[in-house]
Scaffold this motif. Structure first.
Motif: not given
Lengths: 268, 263
Positions: A41, A45-46, A58, A191, A196-197, A201-203, B42, B46, B49, B52-53, B194, B198-199
């Motif tokens: 997944v 997604i990325w 990113v 999380t 995943f992230i 990339l977090f604040p 949770t 994500p 976040f 933000h980008h 998702w 996105m897939y």
């Protein structure tokens, strides 16, 4: 004396190994499938995020780096945070630990031996997965030093995860639903550990706060070691892991002894 | 209606029992609330976040994506409160042989299996998710038709989700350990978190036809964003019919195969 103790350990490990491998489909569906789906997944997604919007980077990660990051996350997860302590809470709830208490082999040792057996199986799965990933070009071949460093840290983190699981399992002395705490911790880890992230990339405030928690050790740091982008030395990382293991082992001991004091076994 | 009455009576009684249990075990109640709060955080963090980008994810902006997140969150809340505990219970009952007693009761067995346990604690935070869903709905100027269709679409999407998971849960009859089918089910929920765009095409095809876990989230929300896409509702209706038949077929097959652990 020592050989006697060693014999108990090897016997328990081999029994746990055969138990783990008896139901292979269950083993795959329960322990290997979740991280596999997670990475599939995340990877999809990325890839879509970068491709759809033609992004160069990113949070400082290029497309290839991010996809490699997700693949290494899978490897780190398999080794560092796949073990589950369902048996412990069930054994406590159904009064099965009574038998353990009478054996000349402590509960902690028995579960640790089981964990070692589990990690042996996971090492084989990781070796196989990594060969496929390198062979198919998903991740580049890494030097033996990097690989060893990454695997060592993952195994140490795996033991830290085991101590967490042991504490959550021992909570079953007080409440039936000890799985809830495990689930909450799992949500937070997924999380906040940079699965995943990536944490980068977090604040900024959250990145700073997370430095004082074990979360980065659970995914982000091992992944960066594999990728060769870790800034801290291996010695410092291992020291951090050992400190957290000591804290959690102390917690586990404390919870276990307090729980045992009020334990009344079913059927006694 | 006469046929339905005993079923409604049983459900009512089970709900009362669950509420009594909820009030009696306060620690469990607090812990379950903790799970729900963590799940909401949770799910939100994500995506927050990520935005933000990036400006957009696929065709959706931040508000649209958040609407999708809380649509799923509402669905998971209902699912955790009404259905999920029964899936875990089913695998335990198969393992221990306690399922025998359910099969002997003068009620539809699938109904009994799927309504045995409720967890109202999970439903207590539903208003929070619903509130946030409405908030983001207002932010994206959801049309009047979409607001009217929202409850119906939600129920339909929820039905698709439950039926898909029901078929997966029946795998417990074939897996020896029991809980692995539930882990497959939980992975499906990860996929559902998702949107379909996105897939990659092949995964999208698989998760909307063979294992339609993307229908309840993506198709439901997709229809609300563009109410002219009535075909999305059509797909969900087809999925409900197909998975109903499939569930009944798999159940019969599973019962024929079931060897009670208690006998």
């Amino acid at each position: 004396m020592l050989s006697n103790e060693l014999k108990k350990w090897t016997k328990t490990i081999s029994m746990a190994l055969s138990r783990t491998m008896t139901y292979k489909l269950d083993f795959f569906l329960t322990l290997t499938l979740p991280p596999l789906v997670f990475v599939l997944v995340s990877y999809a997604i990325w890839a879509q995020i970068f491709d759809r919007h033609h992004l160069q980077s990113v949070g400082g990660f290029t497309r290839d780096e991010m996809l490699r990051y997700q693949c290494w996350t899978f490897i780190a997860t398999l080794l560092a945070r796949s073990h589950r302590s369902w048996n412990l809470s069930e054994d406590i709830r159904f009064g099965r630990i009574t038998a353990f208490l009478l054996y000349p082999f402590s509960v902690w040792s028995a579960y640790t031996a089981e964990f070692i057996a589990f990690q042996v199986v996971q090492l084989f799965i990781v070796a196989l997965t990594l060969s496929v990933m390198i062979g198919s070009g998903l991740v580049p071949a890494v030097s033996i030093d990097t690989l060893l460093a990454g695997v060592c840290v993952c195994l140490a983190v795996g033991f830290l995860w085991f101590t967490f699981e042991f504490v959550f399992g021992s909570i079953a002395f007080w409440i039936d639903e000890s799985w809830i705490l495990r689930l909450v911790f799992f949500f937070l880890t997924t999380t906040l550990s940079g699965g995943f992230i990536p944490i980068e990339l977090f604040p900024q405030w959250l990145q700073v706060a997370l430095q004082y928690t074990p979360f980065p050790l659970l995914t982000s740091i091992p992944v960066h070691i594999f990728m060769g982008t870790q800034r801290d030395t291996l010695l410092l990382i291992l020291t951090q892991v050992i400190v957290w293991i000591s804290v959690m082992a102390l917690c586990a001991q404390c919870v276990w002894h307090r729980g045992l004091r009020q334990y009344t076994a079913a059927g006694m | 209606m006469t046929r339905m009455r005993p079923y409604i009576g049983v459900m009512h009684q089970q709900m009362l029992n669950s509420v009594a249990k909820l009030i009696s075990f306060r620690v469990s109640f607090v812990l379950l609330m903790m799970v729900e709060v963590t799940a909401i955080c949770t799910a939100y963090l994500p995506v927050n976040f990520l935005f933000h980008h990036v400006e957009q994810l696929g065709p959706w902006n931040r508000e649209q994506f958040m609407f999708f997140v809380f649509w799923n969150q509402c669905m998971f809340c209902c699912h955790n409160g009404l259905i999920a505990p029964n899936f875990w219970n089913l695998s335990t009952e198969i393992r221990t042989g306690a399922l025998d007693f359910r099969l002997l009761r003068p009620l539809g067995s699938v109904f009994d299996v799927m309504t045995a346990i409720n967890r109202p604690a999970s439903l207590i935070l539903l208003p929070v998710s619903v509130g946030l869903l409405i908030y983001y709905g207002i932010q994206i100027n959801l049309s009047v038709t979409a607001w009217i269709m929202l409850p119906f679409t939600f129920c339909l999407a929820f039905l698709v989700m439950c039926l898909t998971e029901l078929n997966i849960a029946f795998l417990s009859f074939w897996t020896k350990g029991g809980d692995s089918a539930n882990f497959v089910r939980m992975q499906c929920q990860q996929v559902q978190r998702w949107p379909d765009f996105m897939y990659p095409a092949r995964s999208r095809m698989m998760f909307t036809t063979v294992l339609p876990v993307l229908l309840s989230g993506s198709f439901g929300v997709g229809f609300l964003f563009d109410t002219s896409r009535i075909d999305l509702v059509g797909y969900m209706l087809v999925a409900v019919v197909v998975f109903c038949f499939l569930a009944s077929f798999v159940w019969r097959l599973a019962i024929r195969r079931y060897e009670s652990a208690s006998s």
